[in-house]
Design a protein around this motif. Structure first.
Motif, short mmCIF file in Angstrom:
data_model
loop_
_atom_site.label_atom_id
_atom_site.label_comp_id
_atom_site.label_asym_id
_atom_site.label_seq_id
_atom_site.Cartn_x
_atom_site.Cartn_y
_atom_site.Cartn_z
N GLY A 87 0.49 -10.34 4.10
CA GLY A 87 -0.26 -9.63 2.88
C GLY A 87 -0.96 -10.34 1.86
N ASP A 91 -2.37 -7.15 0.09
CA ASP A 91 -1.49 -6.74 -0.76
C ASP A 91 -0.55 -7.35 -1.27
OD1 ASP A 91 0.49 -4.90 -1.49
OD2 ASP A 91 0.59 -3.40 0.32
N GLU A 92 -0.94 -7.81 -2.62
CA GLU A 92 -0.28 -8.72 -3.35
C GLU A 92 1.11 -8.53 -3.53
OE1 GLU A 92 -1.44 -11.60 -3.59
OE2 GLU A 92 -3.35 -11.71 -2.88
N LYS A 93 1.58 -7.36 -3.97
CA LYS A 93 3.02 -6.78 -4.16
C LYS A 93 3.76 -6.85 -2.96
CE LYS A 93 5.63 -2.87 -5.90
NZ LYS A 93 6.71 -2.97 -5.38
N LYS A 94 3.29 -6.30 -1.86
CA LYS A 94 3.88 -6.46 -0.55
C LYS A 94 4.23 -8.05 -0.38
CE LYS A 94 3.73 -5.66 4.38
NZ LYS A 94 2.67 -5.35 5.46
N TYR A 95 3.41 -8.84 -0.63
CA TYR A 95 3.71 -10.13 -0.40
C TYR A 95 4.56 -10.90 -1.25
CZ TYR A 95 2.59 -15.24 0.36
OH TYR A 95 2.67 -16.36 0.52
#
Length: 338
Positions: A87, A91-95
């Protein structure tokens, strides 16, 4: 295209032969024409194959950035991953959540793998005055690891696991003098005719006897004493479980931990973990107990007195005494009067 040069030459020769012939086509000429068509098809196929190979090589040479986690003690690679696959950049939050989960598992461990975090096993003094070394405290700083991984995720790179190893805070030269002065003491009583419980108190008291507490060391009762099971000599005796007294292996060790608590509580220490029993116990006043259960509830405190300490235990005539000692040289350093 070099490997096709010979085929192109052959094709050229055949074509020239055909063009230089008569207008009327013989059987041989028709056959040659068919062979030319077949050769042309093979040439086309080979060209396509070569183009595909070159495209594949181009794709392979453009690799996604990788992050490699390194064990600072062994210098071995413990994990290699491509951030984009988890991610990063999409998707920075997921990563970040994924990286934080990895850091937590590396620190605390999983069902399949032991974590890096280790509680200190303190040094102790044997009956001959020799120091028996324990193990240092090891902490993996999860936030620092997460930050380091995120900082290299875009371009890739190596990250050393941030481990902080803390040895016991005392000088070995002072160890033999730590039994000179009693700073604090506490005694509890038990019925020594109850064999199982008496044995359990004896074993757990012996496990903390002559343990050295260096400056700022964090003492864990469960880590120091170890498993209170049959394999280690512990016997059935009454213990408090869910508000009731029931028979269980190791019943009685909580008297040792509670006696220790009441001794160190006279000094300037800080509690890391402490729990009360679910029932009232008779060997200490109400609210003055410290229950333990190996693999569960623990009694932990940090030696914030500013001086090294020594724990000593005595058992005689149905009485357990825990003494906290130090050397005469450190006695006047105590910041809290007893």
């Amino acid at each position: 295209m070099k490997r096709n040069k010979g085929m192109w030459t052959l094709l050229f020769i055949i074509t020239v032969l055909l063009l230089s012939g008569c207008a009327g086509k013989s059987e041989k000429e028709v056959k040659l024409e068919k062979e030319v068509v077949e050769l042309q098809k093979k040439v086309d196929d080979l060209e396509k194959e070569q183009e595909n190979e070159e495209k594949t090589k181009e794709i392979e040479t453009v690799k996604e950035p990788e992050v490699v986690l390194i064990d600072p003690q062994t210098k071995e690679k413990i994990k290699t991953f491509i951030p984009k696959e988890y991610g990063n950049g999409v998707d920075e939050k997921k990563y970040k959540d994924t990286v934080e989960a990895w850091a937590r598992d590396l620190a605390l461990g999983t069902d399949d793998q032991k974590g890096y975090d280790q509680r200190m096993i303190p040094d102790r003094i044997d009956e001959n005055g020799k120091i028996i070394k324990g193990n240092p405290r090891i902490i993996l700083e999860e936030e620092e690891l997460v930050s380091a991984i995120l900082s290299v995720s875009d371009n890739g790179g190596e990250v050393e696991i941030p481990l902080y190893i803390t040895a016991s805070g005392y000088e070995q030269a002072d160890a033999t003098q730590l039994n000179e002065v009693v700073l604090a003491s506490y005694s509890t009583q038990f019925n020594n005719s109850v064999a199982g419980r008496t044995k359990n108190i004896e074993l757990s008291a012996k496990a903390i006897d002559n343990v050295i507490l260096g400056i700022d060391d964090i003492f864990s009762f469960n880590t120091t004493v170890g498993p209170s099971d049959e394999e280690h000599g512990y016997q059935p005796a009454e213990e408090a479980v869910n508000g009731k007294l029931v028979m269980g292996i190791g019943g009685g060790i909580c008297q040792t931990s509670s006696t220790l608590f009441n001794a160190v509580d006279k000094l300037k220490v800080e509690y890391v973990e402490k729990h009360h029993h679910s029932v009232t116990v008779g060997y200490v006043p109400k609210g003055r107990d410290a229950t333990v259960s190996y693999g569960g509830l623990d009694f932990r405190f940090q030696n914030t007195t500013g001086i090294p300490l020594l724990i000593q235990t005595k058992m005689e005539n149905g009485s357990l005494t825990v003494e906290i000692k130090t050397s005469k040289a450190y006695e006047t350093v105590m910041s809290k009067q007893i």
